[in-house]
Design a protein around this motif. Structure first.
Motif, PDB file in Angstrom:
ATOM      1  N   GLY A  15       0.816  -1.206   0.000  1.00 36.89           N
ATOM      2  CA  GLY A  15       0.000   0.000   0.000  1.00 36.89           C
ATOM      3  C   GLY A  15       0.852   1.260   0.000  1.00 36.89           C
ATOM      4  N   THR A  16       0.175   2.382   0.037  1.00 38.69           N
ATOM      5  CA  THR A  16       0.857   3.676   0.122  1.00 38.69           C
ATOM      6  C   THR A  16       0.869   4.102   1.575  1.00 38.69           C
ATOM      7  OG1 THR A  16       0.158   4.262  -2.116  1.00 38.69           O
ATOM      8  CG2 THR A  16       0.837   6.073  -0.660  1.00 38.69           C
ATOM      9  N   ALA A  17       2.063   4.301   2.108  1.00 40.09           N
ATOM     10  CA  ALA A  17       2.233   4.618   3.532  1.00 40.09           C
ATOM     11  C   ALA A  17       2.429   6.103   3.753  1.00 40.09           C
ATOM     12  CB  ALA A  17       3.443   3.878   4.086  1.00 40.09           C
ATOM     13  N   THR A  18       1.895   6.571   4.863  1.00 40.15           N
ATOM     14  CA  THR A  18       2.315   7.855   5.406  1.00 40.15           C
ATOM     15  C   THR A  18       3.297   7.514   6.518  1.00 40.15           C
ATOM     16  OG1 THR A  18       0.457   7.893   6.951  1.00 40.15           O
ATOM     17  CG2 THR A  18       0.150   9.029   4.853  1.00 40.15           C
ATOM     18  N   ILE A  19       4.356   8.294   6.608  1.00 42.74           N
ATOM     19  CA  ILE A  19       5.405   8.029   7.592  1.00 42.74           C
ATOM     20  C   ILE A  19       5.414   9.172   8.594  1.00 42.74           C
ATOM     21  CG2 ILE A  19       7.859   7.614   7.951  1.00 42.74           C
ATOM     22  CD1 ILE A  19       7.936   6.836   4.906  1.00 42.74           C
ATOM     23  N   ALA A  20       5.238   8.829   9.873  1.00 40.06           N
ATOM     24  CA  ALA A  20       5.193   9.834  10.939  1.00 40.06           C
ATOM     25  C   ALA A  20       6.585  10.008  11.535  1.00 40.06           C
ATOM     26  CB  ALA A  20       4.213   9.411  12.022  1.00 40.06           C
ATOM     27  N   ALA A  21       7.136  11.207  11.426  1.00 42.29           N
ATOM     28  CA  ALA A  21       8.463  11.488  11.971  1.00 42.29           C
ATOM     29  C   ALA A  21       8.488  11.387  13.497  1.00 42.29           C
ATOM     30  CB  ALA A  21       8.926  12.878  11.527  1.00 42.29           C
ATOM     31  N   ILE A  28      -0.204   2.075   7.309  1.00 43.97           N
ATOM     32  CA  ILE A  28      -1.018   1.500   6.242  1.00 43.97           C
ATOM     33  C   ILE A  28      -2.047   0.617   6.942  1.00 43.97           C
ATOM     34  CG2 ILE A  28      -1.129   0.017   4.208  1.00 43.97           C
ATOM     35  CD1 ILE A  28       1.809   0.603   3.685  1.00 43.97           C
ATOM     36  N   ALA A  29      -3.312   0.923   6.760  1.00 44.62           N
ATOM     37  CA  ALA A  29      -4.369   0.155   7.424  1.00 44.62           C
ATOM     38  C   ALA A  29      -4.300  -1.319   7.028  1.00 44.62           C
ATOM     39  CB  ALA A  29      -5.737   0.727   7.082  1.00 44.62           C
ATOM     40  N   ALA A  30      -4.327  -2.195   8.027  1.00 45.27           N
ATOM     41  CA  ALA A  30      -4.361  -3.658   7.833  1.00 45.27           C
ATOM     42  C   ALA A  30      -3.321  -4.127   6.820  1.00 45.27           C
ATOM     43  CB  ALA A  30      -5.766  -4.096   7.431  1.00 45.27           C
ATOM     44  N   HIS A  31      -2.071  -3.709   6.982  1.00 42.42           N
ATOM     45  CA  HIS A  31      -1.000  -3.992   6.018  1.00 42.42           C
ATOM     46  C   HIS A  31      -0.620  -5.473   5.921  1.00 42.42           C
ATOM     47  CE1 HIS A  31       1.697  -4.297   9.443  1.00 42.42           C
ATOM     48  NE2 HIS A  31       1.292  -3.079   9.831  1.00 42.42           N
ATOM     49  N   GLY A  32      -0.831  -6.266   6.965  1.00 42.61           N
ATOM     50  CA  GLY A  32      -0.547  -7.695   6.918  1.00 42.61           C
ATOM     51  C   GLY A  32       0.909  -8.084   7.058  1.00 42.61           C
ATOM     52  N   LEU A  33       1.781  -7.156   7.382  1.00 43.49           N
ATOM     53  CA  LEU A  33       3.206  -7.455   7.550  1.00 43.49           C
ATOM     54  C   LEU A  33       3.502  -7.890   8.976  1.00 43.49           C
ATOM     55  CD1 LEU A  33       4.635  -4.387   5.608  1.00 43.49           C
ATOM     56  CD2 LEU A  33       4.540  -6.764   4.809  1.00 43.49           C
ATOM     57  N   ALA A  34       4.583  -8.647   9.130  1.00 43.39           N
ATOM     58  CA  ALA A  34       5.019  -9.100  10.452  1.00 43.39           C
ATOM     59  C   ALA A  34       6.495  -8.778  10.621  1.00 43.39           C
ATOM     60  CB  ALA A  34       4.796 -10.604  10.587  1.00 43.39           C
ATOM     61  N   ASP A  35       6.938  -8.703  11.859  1.00 45.93           N
ATOM     62  CA  ASP A  35       8.351  -8.458  12.129  1.00 45.93           C
ATOM     63  C   ASP A  35       9.203  -9.464  11.366  1.00 45.93           C
ATOM     64  OD1 ASP A  35       7.549  -6.450  13.811  1.00 45.93           O
ATOM     65  OD2 ASP A  35       8.273  -7.390  15.648  1.00 45.93           O
ATOM     66  N   ASP A  62       8.645  -3.912  14.697  1.00 42.96           N
ATOM     67  CA  ASP A  62       7.609  -3.301  15.535  1.00 42.96           C
ATOM     68  C   ASP A  62       6.253  -3.220  14.835  1.00 42.96           C
ATOM     69  OD1 ASP A  62       9.767  -3.006  17.248  1.00 42.96           O
ATOM     70  OD2 ASP A  62      10.045  -0.887  16.800  1.00 42.96           O
ATOM     71  N   ALA A  63       5.897  -4.273  14.104  1.00 43.55           N
ATOM     72  CA  ALA A  63       4.639  -4.282  13.345  1.00 43.55           C
ATOM     73  C   ALA A  63       3.435  -4.420  14.266  1.00 43.55           C
ATOM     74  CB  ALA A  63       4.643  -5.419  12.331  1.00 43.55           C
ATOM     75  N   THR A  64       2.421  -3.599  14.010  1.00 40.98           N
ATOM     76  CA  THR A  64       1.099  -3.731  14.621  1.00 40.98           C
ATOM     77  C   THR A  64       0.110  -3.842  13.462  1.00 40.98           C
ATOM     78  OG1 THR A  64       0.629  -1.357  14.681  1.00 40.98           O
ATOM     79  CG2 THR A  64       1.800  -2.300  16.596  1.00 40.98           C
ATOM     80  N   THR A  65      -1.160  -3.865  13.726  1.00 42.09           N
ATOM     81  CA  THR A  65      -2.157  -4.023  12.665  1.00 42.09           C
ATOM     82  C   THR A  65      -2.045  -2.947  11.589  1.00 42.09           C
ATOM     83  OG1 THR A  65      -3.681  -5.066  14.206  1.00 42.09           O
ATOM     84  CG2 THR A  65      -4.637  -4.170  12.177  1.00 42.09           C
ATOM     85  N   ASN A  66      -1.804  -1.707  11.995  1.00 45.38           N
ATOM     86  CA  ASN A  66      -1.824  -0.595  11.039  1.00 45.38           C
ATOM     87  C   ASN A  66      -0.508   0.154  10.897  1.00 45.38           C
ATOM     88  OD1 ASN A  66      -4.634  -0.954  10.489  1.00 45.38           O
ATOM     89  ND2 ASN A  66      -5.098   0.063  12.408  1.00 45.38           N
ATOM     90  N   THR A  67       0.519  -0.207  11.666  1.00 50.60           N
ATOM     91  CA  THR A  67       1.797   0.499  11.587  1.00 50.60           C
ATOM     92  C   THR A  67       2.965  -0.486  11.619  1.00 50.60           C
ATOM     93  OG1 THR A  67       2.051   0.781  13.977  1.00 50.60           O
ATOM     94  CG2 THR A  67       0.881   2.542  12.779  1.00 50.60           C
ATOM     95  N   PHE A  68       4.112  -0.026  11.158  1.00 48.23           N
ATOM     96  CA  PHE A  68       5.354  -0.789  11.247  1.00 48.23           C
ATOM     97  C   PHE A  68       6.526   0.158  11.012  1.00 48.23           C
ATOM     98  CE2 PHE A  68       4.032  -0.891   6.841  1.00 48.23           C
ATOM     99  CZ  PHE A  68       5.197  -0.682   6.120  1.00 48.23           C
TER     100      PHE A  68
END
Length: 112
Positions: A15-21, A28-35, A62-68
């Motif tokens: 997906g297209t991510a926004t990156i928070a400084a 990315i909502a529900a990205h499906g990635l894991a550490d 540090d993957a969670t449901t919507n961030t990594f």
């Protein structure tokens, strides 16, 4: 190029991510990635420009449901951003099955 990565490349679009400084995390909502998953990025914007390299391999941390976050090595520190940014994110995965590669390689070996 390392032999480990010779059979790998861009796979499915995450997906297209926004990156928070403030957190150094990709959103990315529900990205499906894991550490430990490997990803690559392109179409860098804002604070991602000059920090990330398009088509380079990064490791998910540090993957969670919507961030990594991403790291340069599997257990390395997160890549740090000083300004918010964005990027298109892709899974980085093998492109050919091992059996297919073995068959191809066997055709290149001369039989005596």
């Amino acid at each position: 190029m390392s032999a480990l990565w010779m059979n790998a490349g861009k796979d499915a679009t995450v997906g297209t991510a926004t990156i928070a400084a403030t957190t150094d995390l990709f959103n990315i909502a529900a990205h499906g990635l894991a550490d430990g998953d490997t990803v690559t990025v392109d179409t860098l914007t804002g604070g991602a420009v000059g920090v990330l390299v398009a088509d380079a391999v990064y490791f998910v941390r540090d993957a969670t449901t919507n961030t990594f976050g991403v790291s340069l090595t599997p257990a390395g520190p997160l890549v740090v951003f000083s300004v918010d940014g964005g990027a298109n994110v892709y899974r980085y995965a093998p492109q050919y099955k091992a059996n297919a590669l073995r068959r191809i390689m066997s055709l290149l070996v001369a039989r005596t």
